[in-house]
Design a protein around this motif. Structure first.
Motif, PDB file in Angstrom:
ATOM      1  N   GLY A 169       0.817  -1.209   0.000  1.00 12.12           N
ATOM      2  CA  GLY A 169       0.000   0.000   0.000  1.00 12.12           C
ATOM      3  C   GLY A 169       0.846   1.253   0.000  1.00 12.12           C
ATOM      4  O   GLY A 169       2.076   1.213   0.119  1.00 12.12           O
ATOM      5  N   GLN A 170       0.188   2.374  -0.154  1.00 10.72           N
ATOM      6  CA  GLN A 170       0.876   3.657  -0.196  1.00 10.72           C
ATOM      7  C   GLN A 170       1.331   4.064   1.203  1.00 10.72           C
ATOM      8  O   GLN A 170       0.683   3.769   2.205  1.00 10.72           O
ATOM      9  N   ARG A 171       2.465   4.748   1.256  1.00  7.39           N
ATOM     10  CA  ARG A 171       2.924   5.368   2.499  1.00  7.39           C
ATOM     11  C   ARG A 171       3.243   6.824   2.200  1.00  7.39           C
ATOM     12  O   ARG A 171       3.571   7.174   1.052  1.00  7.39           O
ATOM     13  N   ASP A 217       7.865   4.369  -5.687  1.00  8.18           N
ATOM     14  CA  ASP A 217       6.603   4.213  -6.422  1.00  8.18           C
ATOM     15  C   ASP A 217       5.401   4.065  -5.490  1.00  8.18           C
ATOM     16  O   ASP A 217       4.258   4.158  -5.943  1.00  8.18           O
ATOM     17  N   ASP A 218       5.647   3.828  -4.213  1.00 12.55           N
ATOM     18  CA  ASP A 218       4.570   3.631  -3.244  1.00 12.55           C
ATOM     19  C   ASP A 218       4.390   4.827  -2.319  1.00 12.55           C
ATOM     20  O   ASP A 218       3.677   4.732  -1.321  1.00 12.55           O
ATOM     21  N   LEU A 231      -4.607  11.751   5.145  1.00 10.85           N
ATOM     22  CA  LEU A 231      -4.430  10.567   4.306  1.00 10.85           C
ATOM     23  C   LEU A 231      -4.703   9.286   5.096  1.00 10.85           C
ATOM     24  O   LEU A 231      -5.310   8.340   4.588  1.00 10.85           O
ATOM     25  N   LEU A 232      -4.274   9.251   6.350  1.00 12.27           N
ATOM     26  CA  LEU A 232      -4.541   8.094   7.200  1.00 12.27           C
ATOM     27  C   LEU A 232      -6.028   7.992   7.521  1.00 12.27           C
ATOM     28  O   LEU A 232      -6.614   6.907   7.466  1.00 12.27           O
ATOM     29  N   ALA A 233      -6.637   9.112   7.857  1.00 12.96           N
ATOM     30  CA  ALA A 233      -8.067   9.110   8.187  1.00 12.96           C
ATOM     31  C   ALA A 233      -8.905   8.636   7.008  1.00 12.96           C
ATOM     32  O   ALA A 233      -9.915   7.940   7.183  1.00 12.96           O
ATOM     33  N   ASP A 234      -8.467   9.006   5.795  1.00 12.24           N
ATOM     34  CA  ASP A 234      -9.204   8.618   4.586  1.00 12.24           C
ATOM     35  C   ASP A 234      -8.847   7.215   4.100  1.00 12.24           C
ATOM     36  O   ASP A 234      -9.447   6.727   3.126  1.00 12.24           O
ATOM     37  N   GLY A 235      -7.875   6.572   4.736  1.00  7.47           N
ATOM     38  CA  GLY A 235      -7.455   5.240   4.311  1.00  7.47           C
ATOM     39  C   GLY A 235      -6.698   5.228   3.002  1.00  7.47           C
ATOM     40  O   GLY A 235      -6.591   4.182   2.348  1.00  7.47           O
ATOM     41  N   MET A 239       0.565   3.757   6.006  1.00  6.52           N
ATOM     42  CA  MET A 239       1.387   4.368   7.057  1.00  6.52           C
ATOM     43  C   MET A 239       1.997   5.638   6.508  1.00  6.52           C
ATOM     44  O   MET A 239       2.074   5.852   5.296  1.00  6.52           O
ATOM     45  N   GLY A 240       2.410   6.515   7.418  1.00  2.38           N
ATOM     46  CA  GLY A 240       2.979   7.771   6.961  1.00  2.38           C
ATOM     47  C   GLY A 240       3.646   8.535   8.086  1.00  2.38           C
ATOM     48  O   GLY A 240       3.300   8.371   9.267  1.00  2.38           O
ATOM     49  N   SER A 241       4.611   9.354   7.724  1.00  4.04           N
ATOM     50  CA  SER A 241       5.326  10.173   8.698  1.00  4.04           C
ATOM     51  C   SER A 241       4.622  11.503   8.896  1.00  4.04           C
ATOM     52  O   SER A 241       4.015  12.053   7.972  1.00  4.04           O
ATOM     53  N   THR A 242       4.687  11.989  10.102  1.00  2.00           N
ATOM     54  CA  THR A 242       4.220  13.339  10.419  1.00  2.00           C
ATOM     55  C   THR A 242       4.642  13.645  11.848  1.00  2.00           C
ATOM     56  O   THR A 242       5.390  12.878  12.466  1.00  2.00           O
ATOM     57  N   TYR A 243       4.170  14.747  12.372  1.00  2.90           N
ATOM     58  CA  TYR A 243       4.534  15.164  13.723  1.00  2.90           C
ATOM     59  C   TYR A 243       3.640  14.460  14.732  1.00  2.90           C
ATOM     60  O   TYR A 243       2.446  14.265  14.501  1.00  2.90           O
TER      61      TYR A 243
END
Length: 368
Positions: A169-171, A217-218, A231-235, A239-243
């Motif tokens: 999946g996308q990150r 590419d992901d 982006l996480l809330a919307d699915g 996974m993703g980086s942030t504060y």
């Protein structure tokens, strides 16, 4: 967004704490630059509203902190400084201070002491990283992940971000080299203690980019702190980086199926700087504001709205419950011992020295 209040009497307004505010020599309006989203809201509640109510000052919020260095350079060159107080990261404050674009501060003369009289310089301690940066909070950049998209084995290490077989999946990653390059080297086998020695070499930079190539590419690239939580809330990403404070908001306040991955979190500081070249009335107003906004109580108050650790030692014991949810905030701080078992120590000075060069190389890699 503006906070408009009736202008109070032009004579000084003295608070119980002994701090003196607006008189005719201070500007009646100021532009404060920050990062937007839940973070700016925490500043609005803890700093801006109380200050406006006490002084009648109109505060204009600008959310351009991600572009602060470039914009302040351009403003200085044009001789037109339109910002009064700017929230920047530690590394950016070093660059701005070195370039003469940020005011030097006499911390003990221009900032409030602790309630027990401890001078500001002692109370802030190691968070005073240069002569221009006025510390606010300790935060971390870390990863969040969708609990409903990772199967029965949720990620446990930061290197799981590079494992697209186990976690397809996308990150989302920030559209800049900071953080990404360090994690890439760490997950490519470089010892934590050697990361910056490797990263200062062209070969080390190519090694980091080659590791990032394995997931390029992901990746959805983000530039605003609110992007990954959305982006996480919307699915849309697994996974993703942030504060960490933005993740706290989406996990605790919004109750989304998201969890925090504290492993490999990068501690950093957010600080205020005051641009050089302000007219005397605006400079006086800016100094008055930061003295108020960085006193012991105000820094503790911000922690009622977002899970960032206050930069003053005297503020930490005052951190209590969330202003609306009634939960204890200390356990949600990046500095909590349970969350800080494998911290990556971010090197501010390295990025102050190498940011422009590595930025150029990173952006060229993105464009390939």
């Amino acid at each position: 967004m503006k906070l408009t209040k009736t202008l109070l009497a032009s004579t000084a307004l003295t608070l119980a704490a002994g701090m003196t505010f607006a008189d005719g020599h201070m500007a009646s309006e100021m532009t404060i630059v920050s990062w937007g989203g839940a973070y700016s809201n925490s500043q609005l509640q803890a700093y801006h509203k109380p200050y406006s109510e006490m002084t009648g000052v109109e505060i204009i919020n600008d959310e351009s902190s991600a572009e602060a260095v470039a914009k302040l350079r351009a403003m200085n060159e044009a001789g037109n400084i339109t910002w009064d107080v700017v929230d920047v990261t530690a590394a950016d404050s070093i660059r701005l201070c070195d370039e003469g674009l940020a005011m030097e501060i006499d911390f003990d003369e221009q900032l409030a002491p602790a309630p027990d009289g401890t001078p500001a310089s002692d109370d802030f301690g190691d968070t005073l990283i240069n002569d221009c940066a006025i510390p606010q909070i300790v935060f971390s950049t870390t990863f969040g992940y969708r609990t409903d998209m990772v199967g029965d084995t949720p990620p446990t290490t930061v290197c799981d971000v590079f494992d697209t077989a186990t976690y397809p999946g996308q990150r989302s990653l920030e559209k800049r080299p900071i953080g990404n390059m360090e994690w890439a080297l760490l997950c490519d086998g470089v010892a934590k203690a050697d990361i910056y020695d490797v990263l200062e070499t062209p070969e080390g930079q190519e090694q980091a980019l080659a590791k990032l190539d394995t997931i390029k590419d992901d990746v959805v690239w983000w530039s605003a702190g609110a992007d990954t939580p959305q982006l996480l809330a919307d699915g849309e990403v697994v996974m993703g980086s942030t504060y960490n404070g933005r993740l706290f908001s989406v996990i605790v306040e919004q109750e989304q199926p998201v969890a925090m991955l504290w492993d490999g979190q990068m501690f950093d500081l957010d600080v205020w700087i005051i641009p050089t070249g302000l007219p005397a009335d605006r400079e006086a107003r800016a100094l008055d504001y930061v003295k108020f906004a960085t006193d012991t109580q105000r820094l503790a108050d911000q922690a009622k709205y977002i899970s960032y650790g206050p930069a003053r030692a005297s503020s930490a014991p005052l951190v209590g419950q969330h202003a609306e949810l009634g939960i204890e905030m200390a356990e949600h701080m990046p500095t909590d011992p349970a969350n800080a078992t494998n911290v990556f120590n971010f090197n501010y000075e390295f990025w102050a020295d190498y940011r422009d060069d590595i930025d150029a190389k990173f952006q060229a890699w993105l464009a390939q």
